[in-house]
Design a protein around this motif. Structure first.
Motif, PDB file in Angstrom:
ATOM      1  N   THR A   1       0.681  -1.202  -0.017  1.00 63.34           N
ATOM      2  CA  THR A   1      -0.197   0.164  -0.068  1.00 63.34           C
ATOM      3  C   THR A   1       0.835   1.222   0.004  1.00 63.34           C
ATOM      4  O   THR A   1       0.651   2.119  -0.712  1.00 63.34           O
ATOM      5  CB  THR A   1      -0.924  -0.082   1.207  1.00 63.34           C
ATOM      6  OG1 THR A   1      -2.053  -1.188   1.139  1.00 63.34           O
ATOM      7  CG2 THR A   1      -1.907   1.140   1.284  1.00 63.34           C
TER       8      THR A   1
ATOM      9  N   ARG B   1       0.996   4.059  -2.766  1.00 58.45           N
ATOM     10  CA  ARG B   1       0.847   5.551  -2.660  1.00 58.45           C
ATOM     11  C   ARG B   1       1.794   6.403  -3.168  1.00 58.45           C
ATOM     12  O   ARG B   1       1.709   7.295  -3.745  1.00 58.45           O
ATOM     13  CB  ARG B   1       0.686   5.905  -1.109  1.00 58.45           C
ATOM     14  CG  ARG B   1      -0.620   5.306  -0.578  1.00 58.45           C
ATOM     15  CD  ARG B   1      -0.805   5.501   1.019  1.00 58.45           C
ATOM     16  NE  ARG B   1      -2.105   5.392   1.637  1.00 58.45           N
ATOM     17  CZ  ARG B   1      -2.344   4.575   2.527  1.00 58.45           C
ATOM     18  NH1 ARG B   1      -1.265   4.408   3.633  1.00 58.45           N
ATOM     19  NH2 ARG B   1      -3.450   4.286   2.861  1.00 58.45           N
TER      20      ARG B   1
ATOM     21  N   ARG C   1       1.458   6.698  -6.948  1.00 57.37           N
ATOM     22  CA  ARG C   1       0.300   7.457  -7.162  1.00 57.37           C
ATOM     23  C   ARG C   1       0.849   8.978  -7.133  1.00 57.37           C
ATOM     24  O   ARG C   1       0.633   9.791  -8.073  1.00 57.37           O
ATOM     25  CB  ARG C   1      -0.885   7.361  -6.362  1.00 57.37           C
ATOM     26  CG  ARG C   1      -1.796   8.059  -6.668  1.00 57.37           C
ATOM     27  CD  ARG C   1      -3.200   7.867  -5.621  1.00 57.37           C
ATOM     28  NE  ARG C   1      -4.448   8.518  -6.024  1.00 57.37           N
ATOM     29  CZ  ARG C   1      -4.530   9.514  -5.336  1.00 57.37           C
ATOM     30  NH1 ARG C   1      -3.990   9.858  -4.189  1.00 57.37           N
ATOM     31  NH2 ARG C   1      -5.574  10.159  -5.485  1.00 57.37           N
TER      32      ARG C   1
END
Length: 157
Positions: free
Chosen positions: A135, A139, A142
């Motif tokens: 995760t 992130r 992104r």
């Protein structure tokens, strides 16, 4: 549905059997798999599992290398040589072998994680740590993609 999706955590019973989640059994049945192909993941302390599509992916990967090449032989040994075909009983359970459980540090529970064409079997706490790390990486990716969209001419390392 013809993909393995979602995450399920299940307990091993007293005989060492674990139920394959019903949605995963449905995908395996549609795939025409008579059992469950399972091998130690090459990248993670987990098990890769699936049906005929998983074996097809392994075949395609190995066939990229020239016959009799060292790389092809090593890859075949690492994937075919460690793969096991687990029998699914009428209740949808399999028995994980001791070598598979040892690779993934599985004791009394497992987590099944869908990866589309295959799924991974994890020890639940290891999965939790893996998902937290994944995760965080997503992130960061992104943010990097977002900053490139704002600055189309910029190059990121």
């Amino acid at each position: 549905m013809d993909r393995f999706v979602s995450t399920y955590t299940m307990r091993l019973d007293a005989k060492g059997r674990v139920s394959i989640p019903a949605p995963y059994r449905t995908v395996l049945a549609k795939d025409g798999a008579e059992g469950l192909y399972c091998h130690p993941s090459l990248a993670e302390p987990a098990l890769d599992a699936g049906g005929n599509r998983l074996i097809g992916e392994i075949d395609a990967l190995i066939e990229r290398y020239p016959p009799y090449s060292e790389a092809r032989e090593e890859l075949a040994a690492a994937l075919y040589g460690t793969s096991e075909t687990l029998r699914i009983d009428p209740e949808g359970r399999v028995v994980l072998t001791e070598s598979l459980k040892a690779h993934a540090a599985i004791t009394d529970q497992v987590s099944f994680v869908g990866l589309g064409h295959k799924f991974r079997i994890w020890e639940p706490e290891r999965l939790k740590a893996h998902l937290a790390e994944a995760t965080q990486k997503v992130r960061e990716l992104r943010r990097a993609i977002g900053s490139r969209a704002q600055n189309p001419g910029s190059v990121t390392p």
